[in-house]
Motif scaffolding. Structure first.
Motif, PDB file in Angstrom:
ATOM      1  N   THR A 117      36.052  12.476 -31.622  1.00  0.00           N
ATOM      2  CA  THR A 117      35.362  13.613 -31.000  1.00  0.00           C
ATOM      3  C   THR A 117      34.069  13.927 -31.737  1.00  0.00           C
ATOM      4  N   ASN A 118      33.232  14.714 -31.089  1.00  0.00           N
ATOM      5  CA  ASN A 118      31.978  15.130 -31.708  1.00  0.00           C
ATOM      6  C   ASN A 118      32.231  16.030 -32.916  1.00  0.00           C
ATOM      7  N   ASN A 119      33.248  16.889 -32.822  1.00  0.00           N
ATOM      8  CA  ASN A 119      33.544  17.779 -33.947  1.00  0.00           C
ATOM      9  C   ASN A 119      33.980  16.996 -35.189  1.00  0.00           C
ATOM     10  N   GLU A 120      34.744  15.914 -34.976  1.00  0.00           N
ATOM     11  CA  GLU A 120      35.107  15.056 -36.107  1.00  0.00           C
ATOM     12  C   GLU A 120      33.859  14.432 -36.720  1.00  0.00           C
ATOM     13  N   ALA A 121      32.921  14.022 -35.866  1.00  0.00           N
ATOM     14  CA  ALA A 121      31.680  13.422 -36.359  1.00  0.00           C
ATOM     15  C   ALA A 121      30.883  14.426 -37.194  1.00  0.00           C
ATOM     16  N   GLU A 122      30.896  15.694 -36.780  1.00  0.00           N
ATOM     17  CA  GLU A 122      30.191  16.718 -37.544  1.00  0.00           C
ATOM     18  C   GLU A 122      30.814  16.880 -38.932  1.00  0.00           C
ATOM     19  N   TYR A 123      32.125  16.939 -38.980  1.00  0.00           N
ATOM     20  CA  TYR A 123      32.806  17.036 -40.274  1.00  0.00           C
ATOM     21  C   TYR A 123      32.516  15.801 -41.135  1.00  0.00           C
ATOM     22  N   ALA A 124      32.549  14.641 -40.504  1.00  0.00           N
ATOM     23  CA  ALA A 124      32.310  13.400 -41.241  1.00  0.00           C
ATOM     24  C   ALA A 124      30.889  13.355 -41.797  1.00  0.00           C
ATOM     25  N   ALA A 125      29.942  13.926 -41.063  1.00  0.00           N
ATOM     26  CA  ALA A 125      28.555  13.964 -41.532  1.00  0.00           C
ATOM     27  C   ALA A 125      28.426  14.847 -42.766  1.00  0.00           C
ATOM     28  N   LEU A 126      29.119  15.986 -42.752  1.00  0.00           N
ATOM     29  CA  LEU A 126      29.115  16.855 -43.929  1.00  0.00           C
ATOM     30  C   LEU A 126      29.750  16.138 -45.117  1.00  0.00           C
ATOM     31  N   HIS A 127      30.841  15.427 -44.848  1.00  0.00           N
ATOM     32  CA  HIS A 127      31.518  14.686 -45.922  1.00  0.00           C
ATOM     33  C   HIS A 127      30.626  13.570 -46.457  1.00  0.00           C
ATOM     34  N   LEU A 128      29.836  12.953 -45.583  1.00  0.00           N
ATOM     35  CA  LEU A 128      28.868  11.951 -46.028  1.00  0.00           C
ATOM     36  C   LEU A 128      27.886  12.578 -47.015  1.00  0.00           C
ATOM     37  N   GLY A 129      27.443  13.793 -46.700  1.00  0.00           N
ATOM     38  CA  GLY A 129      26.553  14.506 -47.608  1.00  0.00           C
ATOM     39  C   GLY A 129      27.198  14.743 -48.960  1.00  0.00           C
ATOM     40  N   LEU A 130      28.478  15.086 -48.958  1.00  0.00           N
ATOM     41  CA  LEU A 130      29.200  15.296 -50.213  1.00  0.00           C
ATOM     42  C   LEU A 130      29.291  14.011 -51.037  1.00  0.00           C
ATOM     43  N   GLN A 131      29.486  12.894 -50.349  1.00  0.00           N
ATOM     44  CA  GLN A 131      29.542  11.612 -51.062  1.00  0.00           C
ATOM     45  C   GLN A 131      28.197  11.308 -51.730  1.00  0.00           C
ATOM     46  N   GLU A 132      27.116  11.652 -51.043  1.00  0.00           N
ATOM     47  CA  GLU A 132      25.792  11.435 -51.623  1.00  0.00           C
ATOM     48  C   GLU A 132      25.559  12.369 -52.810  1.00  0.00           C
ATOM     49  N   LEU A 133      26.064  13.606 -52.720  1.00  0.00           N
ATOM     50  CA  LEU A 133      25.950  14.525 -53.856  1.00  0.00           C
ATOM     51  C   LEU A 133      26.688  13.982 -55.067  1.00  0.00           C
ATOM     52  N   GLU A 134      27.842  13.368 -54.818  1.00  0.00           N
ATOM     53  CA  GLU A 134      28.602  12.785 -55.922  1.00  0.00           C
ATOM     54  C   GLU A 134      27.809  11.660 -56.587  1.00  0.00           C
ATOM     55  N   LEU A 135      27.135  10.841 -55.780  1.00  0.00           N
ATOM     56  CA  LEU A 135      26.313   9.761 -56.327  1.00  0.00           C
ATOM     57  C   LEU A 135      25.126  10.309 -57.116  1.00  0.00           C
ATOM     58  N   LEU A 136      24.616  11.472 -56.676  1.00  0.00           N
ATOM     59  CA  LEU A 136      23.513  12.123 -57.394  1.00  0.00           C
ATOM     60  C   LEU A 136      23.992  12.832 -58.657  1.00  0.00           C
ATOM     61  N   LYS A 137      25.305  12.897 -58.824  1.00  0.00           N
ATOM     62  CA  LYS A 137      25.933  13.597 -59.954  1.00  0.00           C
ATOM     63  C   LYS A 137      25.682  15.106 -59.891  1.00  0.00           C
ATOM     64  N   VAL A 138      25.697  15.629 -58.681  1.00  0.00           N
ATOM     65  CA  VAL A 138      25.629  17.080 -58.501  1.00  0.00           C
ATOM     66  C   VAL A 138      27.030  17.644 -58.728  1.00  0.00           C
ATOM     67  N   HIS A 139      27.140  18.576 -59.640  1.00  0.00           N
ATOM     68  CA  HIS A 139      28.470  19.128 -59.929  1.00  0.00           C
ATOM     69  C   HIS A 139      28.334  20.532 -60.519  1.00  0.00           C
ATOM     70  N   HIS A 140      29.335  21.349 -60.268  1.00  0.00           N
ATOM     71  CA  HIS A 140      29.415  22.711 -60.807  1.00  0.00           C
ATOM     72  C   HIS A 140      28.119  23.493 -60.558  1.00  0.00           C
ATOM     73  N   LEU A 141      27.670  23.419 -59.310  1.00  0.00           N
ATOM     74  CA  LEU A 141      26.479  24.140 -58.878  1.00  0.00           C
ATOM     75  C   LEU A 141      26.713  24.729 -57.489  1.00  0.00           C
ATOM     76  N   PRO A 142      26.005  25.802 -57.127  1.00  0.00           N
ATOM     77  CA  PRO A 142      26.033  26.258 -55.734  1.00  0.00           C
ATOM     78  C   PRO A 142      25.203  25.310 -54.875  1.00  0.00           C
ATOM     79  N   VAL A 143      25.680  24.995 -53.693  1.00  0.00           N
ATOM     80  CA  VAL A 143      24.971  24.117 -52.758  1.00  0.00           C
ATOM     81  C   VAL A 143      25.018  24.750 -51.370  1.00  0.00           C
ATOM     82  N   THR A 144      23.896  24.730 -50.663  1.00  0.00           N
ATOM     83  CA  THR A 144      23.838  25.251 -49.304  1.00  0.00           C
ATOM     84  C   THR A 144      23.985  24.106 -48.312  1.00  0.00           C
ATOM     85  N   PHE A 145      24.948  24.239 -47.393  1.00  0.00           N
ATOM     86  CA  PHE A 145      25.173  23.235 -46.353  1.00  0.00           C
ATOM     87  C   PHE A 145      24.723  23.823 -45.023  1.00  0.00           C
ATOM     88  N   VAL A 146      23.810  23.132 -44.355  1.00  0.00           N
ATOM     89  CA  VAL A 146      23.180  23.648 -43.147  1.00  0.00           C
ATOM     90  C   VAL A 146      23.481  22.724 -41.976  1.00  0.00           C
TER      91      VAL A 146
END
Length: 221
Positions: A117-146
């Motif tokens: 479904t499209n809603n699953e794709a939206e969640y998966a896109a947000l999770h993709l962003g989280l995976q990229e944050l992990e690669l950037l070593k972003v941790h223990h910070l506030p992050v805005t998801f839009v």
């Protein structure tokens, strides 16, 4: 990180009042607070972050100095699209952040086949962003998801119930990754027009156009 300034102002004749500012990025708040203190009529200057934690000017300056070499002031735009004809999903995310006194934009998309479904794709896109944050070593910070998905934003905000089993699994996956990285999320709902960059990345993924790039920008937060 965003904070608001709270302070007491005293007039030359001794009249006191208190002020509280709008939320702003910590770097900007420090500059304003230092300017206000230079006039010699303010006292009890404090900074309140999104978790309602209180900082002194000295503490906030030390914190900001410590994170300069790491990605910070992070905003993630995400969007997902589901193609009924091919049953493929396109995911896109654009991540804006600062590091070493410079601003950067990371763009990433992905084509996936296992969603329904499209809603699953939206969640998966947000999770993709989280995976990229992990690669950037972003941790223990506030992050805005839009994003422009009312379902995802409102469910993760706790404003809407998550009744569908698959979406509940995705919400759990997102929250687990946030906890793992120590990220404090702030969710912002915008129009599809306002989310054009992430939408384009998702559309390009559906056309099998792969995008992975990071560039320096002059974007003002």
């Amino acid at each position: 990180m965003k904070v608001r300034i709270e302070l007491t102002y005293k007039t030359p004749k001794g009249t006191n009042t208190t002020f509280s500012s709008d939320d702003m990025h910590a770097g900007k708040a420090i500059l304003i607070a230092e300017d206000l203190e230079s006039i010699g009529r303010t006292k009890n200057v404090t900074f309140i972050d999104s978790l309602e934690s209180t900082w002194t000017l000295k503490e906030l300056k030390k914190y900001m100095k410590g994170i300069q070499t790491e990605p910070h002031n992070v905003t993630v735009y995400f969007d997902g699209g589901f193609d009924l004809d091919t049953t493929n999903s396109g995911l896109g995310c654009a991540i804006y952040y600062e590091q070493n006194g410079k601003s950067f934009r990371l763009r990433k998309n992905a084509l996936v086949e296992e969603l329904d479904t499209n809603n699953e794709a939206e969640y998966a896109a947000l999770h993709l962003g989280l995976q990229e944050l992990e690669l950037l070593k972003v941790h223990h910070l506030p992050v805005t998801f839009v994003g422009d998905s009312q379902v995802v934003i409102n469910q993760l905000n706790g404003e809407w119930p998550c009744l569908e089993e698959e979406l509940s699994k995705w919400a759990d996956r997102v929250e687990s990754k946030l906890k793992q990285l120590g990220i404090h999320p702030d969710y912002e709902l915008i129009s599809r027009k306002g989310n054009r960059e992430a939408d384009r990345l998702a559309s390009q993924a559906l056309k099998e156009i792969e995008i992975t790039s990071t560039i320096e920008t002059n974007r003002e937060e």
